[in-house]
Write a protein that holds these residues in place. Structure first.
Motif, PDB file in Angstrom:
ATOM      1  N   ASN A 191       0.819  -1.217   0.000  1.00  0.00           N
ATOM      2  CA  ASN A 191       0.000   0.000   0.000  1.00  0.00           C
ATOM      3  C   ASN A 191       0.851   1.264   0.000  1.00  0.00           C
ATOM      4  OD1 ASN A 191      -2.362  -1.536   0.067  1.00  0.00           O
ATOM      5  ND2 ASN A 191      -2.368  -1.628   2.292  1.00  0.00           N
ATOM      6  N   GLU A 192       1.806   1.331   0.919  1.00  0.00           N
ATOM      7  CA  GLU A 192       2.571   2.557   1.086  1.00  0.00           C
ATOM      8  C   GLU A 192       3.667   2.702   0.035  1.00  0.00           C
ATOM      9  OE1 GLU A 192       3.738   3.253   5.155  1.00  0.00           O
ATOM     10  OE2 GLU A 192       1.951   2.197   5.891  1.00  0.00           O
ATOM     11  N   GLY A 193       4.156   1.588  -0.487  1.00  0.00           N
ATOM     12  CA  GLY A 193       5.189   1.658  -1.507  1.00  0.00           C
ATOM     13  C   GLY A 193       4.686   2.286  -2.783  1.00  0.00           C
ATOM     14  N   VAL A 194       3.479   1.933  -3.181  1.00  0.00           N
ATOM     15  CA  VAL A 194       2.895   2.508  -4.394  1.00  0.00           C
ATOM     16  C   VAL A 194       2.744   4.016  -4.234  1.00  0.00           C
ATOM     17  CG1 VAL A 194       0.795   2.605  -5.792  1.00  0.00           C
ATOM     18  CG2 VAL A 194       1.728   0.386  -5.089  1.00  0.00           C
ATOM     19  N   GLU A 195       2.259   4.458  -3.080  1.00  0.00           N
ATOM     20  CA  GLU A 195       2.092   5.889  -2.839  1.00  0.00           C
ATOM     21  C   GLU A 195       3.440   6.597  -2.786  1.00  0.00           C
ATOM     22  OE1 GLU A 195       0.934   9.727  -2.033  1.00  0.00           O
ATOM     23  OE2 GLU A 195      -0.095   8.059  -3.023  1.00  0.00           O
ATOM     24  N   GLN A 196       4.443   5.968  -2.176  1.00  0.00           N
ATOM     25  CA  GLN A 196       5.781   6.576  -2.112  1.00  0.00           C
ATOM     26  C   GLN A 196       6.350   6.772  -3.517  1.00  0.00           C
ATOM     27  OE1 GLN A 196       7.332   7.423   0.822  1.00  0.00           O
ATOM     28  NE2 GLN A 196       9.220   8.149  -0.130  1.00  0.00           N
ATOM     29  N   GLU A 197       6.176   5.775  -4.381  1.00  0.00           N
ATOM     30  CA  GLU A 197       6.651   5.898  -5.753  1.00  0.00           C
ATOM     31  C   GLU A 197       5.929   7.024  -6.488  1.00  0.00           C
ATOM     32  OE1 GLU A 197       9.079   4.470  -7.293  1.00  0.00           O
ATOM     33  OE2 GLU A 197       9.515   2.590  -6.283  1.00  0.00           O
ATOM     34  N   ARG A 198       4.621   7.117  -6.290  1.00  0.00           N
ATOM     35  CA  ARG A 198       3.833   8.169  -6.934  1.00  0.00           C
ATOM     36  C   ARG A 198       4.298   9.548  -6.471  1.00  0.00           C
ATOM     37  NH1 ARG A 198      -0.924   6.906  -5.053  1.00  0.00           N
ATOM     38  NH2 ARG A 198      -1.515   5.557  -6.786  1.00  0.00           N
ATOM     39  N   MET A 199       4.495   9.683  -5.163  1.00  0.00           N
ATOM     40  CA  MET A 199       4.910  10.968  -4.612  1.00  0.00           C
ATOM     41  C   MET A 199       6.290  11.374  -5.125  1.00  0.00           C
ATOM     42  SD  MET A 199       5.460  12.019  -0.613  1.00  0.00           S
ATOM     43  CE  MET A 199       6.915  10.955  -0.485  1.00  0.00           C
ATOM     44  N   GLU A 200       7.240  10.415  -5.151  1.00  0.00           N
ATOM     45  CA  GLU A 200       8.587  10.750  -5.585  1.00  0.00           C
ATOM     46  C   GLU A 200       8.631  11.076  -7.073  1.00  0.00           C
ATOM     47  OE1 GLU A 200      11.580   8.042  -4.280  1.00  0.00           O
ATOM     48  OE2 GLU A 200      11.091   8.333  -2.153  1.00  0.00           O
ATOM     49  N   ALA A 201       7.794  10.422  -7.869  1.00  0.00           N
ATOM     50  CA  ALA A 201       7.716  10.766  -9.293  1.00  0.00           C
ATOM     51  C   ALA A 201       7.224  12.201  -9.469  1.00  0.00           C
ATOM     52  CB  ALA A 201       6.794   9.788 -10.022  1.00  0.00           C
ATOM     53  N   TRP A 202       6.255  12.608  -8.641  1.00  0.00           N
ATOM     54  CA  TRP A 202       5.753  13.987  -8.690  1.00  0.00           C
ATOM     55  C   TRP A 202       6.859  14.963  -8.297  1.00  0.00           C
ATOM     56  CZ3 TRP A 202       4.978  17.977  -5.151  1.00  0.00           C
ATOM     57  CH2 TRP A 202       4.124  19.009  -5.558  1.00  0.00           C
ATOM     58  N   ILE A 203       7.631  14.622  -7.269  1.00  0.00           N
ATOM     59  CA  ILE A 203       8.733  15.493  -6.826  1.00  0.00           C
ATOM     60  C   ILE A 203       9.784  15.626  -7.918  1.00  0.00           C
ATOM     61  CG2 ILE A 203      10.667  15.646  -5.210  1.00  0.00           C
ATOM     62  CD1 ILE A 203       8.816  14.419  -3.074  1.00  0.00           C
ATOM     63  N   VAL A 204      10.136  14.530  -8.571  1.00  0.00           N
ATOM     64  CA  VAL A 204      11.112  14.585  -9.661  1.00  0.00           C
ATOM     65  C   VAL A 204      10.619  15.502 -10.764  1.00  0.00           C
ATOM     66  CG1 VAL A 204      12.178  13.243 -11.519  1.00  0.00           C
ATOM     67  CG2 VAL A 204      12.166  12.337  -9.198  1.00  0.00           C
TER      68      VAL A 204
END
Length: 232
Positions: A191-204
């Motif tokens: 659950n949290e890994g998918v959200e972490q990846e989404r958030m970091e892609a937005w930051i990049v």
């Protein structure tokens, strides 16, 4: 433990770096296996339940070529490996005796083993590469395992690269190495890994658009609000 196709697919989209971040937030700091690096560059991210094997230091009356025919041998252990598992081998970080060679790796491929992970080394490296079995290890050496190690069993808790690995814990391996997910924490990582990846892609993307890091990474309240709005 069976790992559902959905869980495998989700984990295949989460980097080992992200998994370490998610589990760090849960208090787990020691989940990355030291010395286990991809033998071949460019391997895809792979996921599977751990099938554990353990070596101890060589003892001359036990670590012999004859031991390869023993009921307690790497040969017998390979025949117990279920399809889809990742074989995780505790070789105590020994790097001058190869635990597996081309013949054993070829048999693992035939059995549908996903990958081999060890803090030790392999031998017959050209042949191992020729089997196409994905391998994460600490290099390669010509001498056989009995030159420096005694095989003692499988299917029990081990230490690999300084990490405690229990049978059926989940292993994820990519170009950054191999990480372990305790069974009890799998759903949280999914659950949290998918959200972490989404958030970091937005930051990049924000960085690529010229945003400065303070307030962006980590996010301040304003940035969190912008990120939340971007998901609507």
């Amino acid at each position: 433990m069976s790992l559902s196709p959905e869980a495998r697919k989700t984990l295949a989209g989460i980097t080992t770096a992200t998994i370490t971040t998610v589990l760090l937030k849960k208090g787990l700091r020691n989940i990355w296996m030291r010395g286990a690096r991809p033998l071949r560059p460019g391997l895809p991210r792979l996921v599977g339940p751990a099938f554990t094997l353990r070596f101890v230091p060589a003892r001359e009356d036990l670590a012999t070529p004859e031991s390869w025919s023993s009921p307690i041998s790497t040969r017998t252990a390979i025949e117990a490996m279920p399809e889809g598992c990742i074989a995780v081998v505790d070789a105590m970080g020994i790097t001058d005796a190869g635990i597996f060679g081309d013949i054993l790796c070829a048999r693992m491929m035939k059995r549908g083993v996903t990958a081999l992970v060890t803090d030790g080394v392999v031998r017959d490296v050209e042949g191992v590469l020729g089997t196409n079995l994905p391998v994460w290890c600490d290099g390669y050496a010509a001498p056989p395992s009995v030159a420096g190690l005694t095989f003692v069993g499988w299917g029990e808790p081990i230490g690999c690269g300084g990490v405690a690995v229990f049978p059926n814990d989940i292993v994820v391996a990519d170009q950054d190495g191999c990480v372990l997910i305790p069974q009890a924490m799998l759903e949280q990582v999914l659950n949290e890994g998918v959200e972490q990846e989404r958030m970091e892609a937005w930051i990049v993307n924000e960085v690529n658009n010229g945003a400065v890091l303070p307030g962006l990474y980590p996010m301040n309240a304003e940035t969190k609000a912008r990120y939340a709005a971007s998901k609507k």
